[in-house]
Design a protein around this motif. Sequence first.
Motif, PDB file in Angstrom:
ATOM      1  N   ASN A  14       0.776  -1.446   0.232  1.00 24.86           N
ATOM      2  CA  ASN A  14       0.187   0.183  -0.091  1.00 24.86           C
ATOM      3  C   ASN A  14       0.857   1.164  -0.352  1.00 24.86           C
ATOM      4  O   ASN A  14       0.513   2.302  -0.530  1.00 24.86           O
ATOM      5  CB  ASN A  14      -0.885   0.105   1.846  1.00 24.86           C
ATOM      6  CG  ASN A  14      -2.233  -1.108   1.260  1.00 24.86           C
ATOM      7  OD1 ASN A  14      -2.235  -1.547  -0.128  1.00 24.86           O
ATOM      8  ND2 ASN A  14      -2.961  -1.069   2.082  1.00 24.86           N
ATOM      9  N   ASN A  15       1.793   1.258   0.388  1.00 23.48           N
ATOM     10  CA  ASN A  15       3.042   2.354  -0.036  1.00 23.48           C
ATOM     11  C   ASN A  15       3.811   1.984  -1.030  1.00 23.48           C
ATOM     12  O   ASN A  15       4.730   2.918  -0.726  1.00 23.48           O
ATOM     13  CB  ASN A  15       3.461   2.571   1.767  1.00 23.48           C
ATOM     14  CG  ASN A  15       3.260   2.493   3.027  1.00 23.48           C
ATOM     15  OD1 ASN A  15       2.226   3.510   3.205  1.00 23.48           O
ATOM     16  ND2 ASN A  15       3.328   1.998   4.287  1.00 23.48           N
ATOM     17  N   GLY A  16       3.165   1.344  -1.687  1.00 25.02           N
ATOM     18  CA  GLY A  16       4.667   1.072  -3.551  1.00 25.02           C
ATOM     19  C   GLY A  16       5.502   0.363  -2.879  1.00 25.02           C
ATOM     20  O   GLY A  16       6.705   0.439  -3.492  1.00 25.02           O
ATOM     21  N   ASN A  17       6.148  -0.012  -2.125  1.00 22.49           N
ATOM     22  CA  ASN A  17       6.736  -0.797  -1.577  1.00 22.49           C
ATOM     23  C   ASN A  17       6.734  -2.005  -2.073  1.00 22.49           C
ATOM     24  O   ASN A  17       5.637  -2.505  -2.051  1.00 22.49           O
ATOM     25  CB  ASN A  17       7.227  -1.010  -0.066  1.00 22.49           C
ATOM     26  CG  ASN A  17       7.847   0.439   0.339  1.00 22.49           C
ATOM     27  OD1 ASN A  17       9.064   1.219   0.846  1.00 22.49           O
ATOM     28  ND2 ASN A  17       7.071   0.393   1.673  1.00 22.49           N
ATOM     29  N   ILE A  18       8.357  -2.850  -2.713  1.00 16.76           N
ATOM     30  CA  ILE A  18       8.300  -4.464  -3.188  1.00 16.76           C
ATOM     31  C   ILE A  18       9.186  -5.114  -1.997  1.00 16.76           C
ATOM     32  O   ILE A  18       9.539  -4.337  -1.530  1.00 16.76           O
ATOM     33  CB  ILE A  18       8.817  -4.543  -4.834  1.00 16.76           C
ATOM     34  CG1 ILE A  18      10.218  -3.995  -4.924  1.00 16.76           C
ATOM     35  CG2 ILE A  18       7.800  -3.672  -5.749  1.00 16.76           C
ATOM     36  CD1 ILE A  18      11.063  -3.233  -6.024  1.00 16.76           C
ATOM     37  N   ALA A  19       9.366  -6.077  -2.230  1.00 16.25           N
ATOM     38  CA  ALA A  19      10.435  -6.999  -1.623  1.00 16.25           C
ATOM     39  C   ALA A  19      11.287  -6.385  -1.067  1.00 16.25           C
ATOM     40  O   ALA A  19      12.097  -6.319  -0.447  1.00 16.25           O
ATOM     41  CB  ALA A  19       9.743  -8.478  -1.947  1.00 16.25           C
ATOM     42  N   LEU A  20      12.064  -6.161  -2.840  1.00 21.51           N
ATOM     43  CA  LEU A  20      13.256  -5.355  -2.559  1.00 21.51           C
ATOM     44  C   LEU A  20      13.570  -4.020  -1.440  1.00 21.51           C
ATOM     45  O   LEU A  20      14.110  -4.186  -0.896  1.00 21.51           O
ATOM     46  CB  LEU A  20      14.035  -5.203  -3.951  1.00 21.51           C
ATOM     47  CG  LEU A  20      15.162  -4.459  -3.839  1.00 21.51           C
ATOM     48  CD1 LEU A  20      16.328  -5.334  -3.717  1.00 21.51           C
ATOM     49  CD2 LEU A  20      15.678  -3.942  -5.469  1.00 21.51           C
ATOM     50  N   ASP A  21      12.515  -3.489  -1.357  1.00 20.50           N
ATOM     51  CA  ASP A  21      12.942  -2.746  -0.381  1.00 20.50           C
ATOM     52  C   ASP A  21      12.646  -3.293   0.794  1.00 20.50           C
ATOM     53  O   ASP A  21      12.850  -2.479   2.140  1.00 20.50           O
ATOM     54  CB  ASP A  21      11.395  -1.690  -0.510  1.00 20.50           C
ATOM     55  CG  ASP A  21      11.882  -0.611  -2.036  1.00 20.50           C
ATOM     56  OD1 ASP A  21      12.385  -0.319  -2.220  1.00 20.50           O
ATOM     57  OD2 ASP A  21      10.325  -0.968  -2.810  1.00 20.50           O
ATOM     58  N   ALA A  22      11.474  -4.148   1.191  1.00 15.71           N
ATOM     59  CA  ALA A  22      11.763  -5.415   2.217  1.00 15.71           C
ATOM     60  C   ALA A  22      13.722  -4.873   2.596  1.00 15.71           C
ATOM     61  O   ALA A  22      13.612  -5.937   4.203  1.00 15.71           O
ATOM     62  CB  ALA A  22      10.734  -5.940   2.448  1.00 15.71           C
ATOM     63  N   ALA A  23      13.625  -5.762   2.199  1.00 14.87           N
ATOM     64  CA  ALA A  23      15.235  -6.419   2.593  1.00 14.87           C
ATOM     65  C   ALA A  23      16.231  -5.967   3.010  1.00 14.87           C
ATOM     66  O   ALA A  23      17.023  -5.603   3.264  1.00 14.87           O
ATOM     67  CB  ALA A  23      15.474  -7.169   0.975  1.00 14.87           C
TER      68      ALA A  23
END
Length: 199
Positions: free
Chosen positions: A160-169
């Motif tokens: 919902n904030n425009g993040n993808i899994a790469l951002d999580a990493a």
Amino acid sequence: LSSDFATPLELAQLAIASGANVNLQLKLFPPYRALGADRGADGLLKAGVTSLFRAARGGDVEITKLLIAHGALVDLPNEDDVTPLMTASGYRASAIDTRGRFRTEKQAYEVTSLLLAAGAEVNRQELFGQTALFGAATQGWNSVVQLLVDNGADLQHKDNNGNIALDAAMGRAGQFGRGSGGDQHIDTAALLEKLMAEQ
């Protein structure tokens, strides 16, 4: 039977043999007095949680197998739409949560594998739009990341904030709750970048 004389698996087997509903869901968040030193640390243990969800949270391979074998619904979520697959994959794990803190990446991989084999929806989204892949990336569990991608996880999915899994990493996909830090996992980010390039 007391846990002094029987294992948790044996107690679960006895409960199922006695007619326990494996898909029974919590009605309320447990009172804080029952949470011990990690008071309020597990923000996922709330209404809607099932035994399978709890087993997945703790990386309990044998009880996960038992529950699935007796008809546990693998995608039955809690009230925030978090599923057992998400919590097995590391979603919202907390360093101060004694329920899930001691599971290993190997246990997470095994439980995630069992849930996927039982038909768990790999790209299911929770309330904030995140998927199981976000959890694995946040924990830096490369084997679980690879497993999810091999089973169709969407590497480009945005929360919902425009993040993808790469951002999580990289620790920038929004952490939840006490003790859930925003650690960076450079090797996991590199793996995700490699997988995205291959796609």
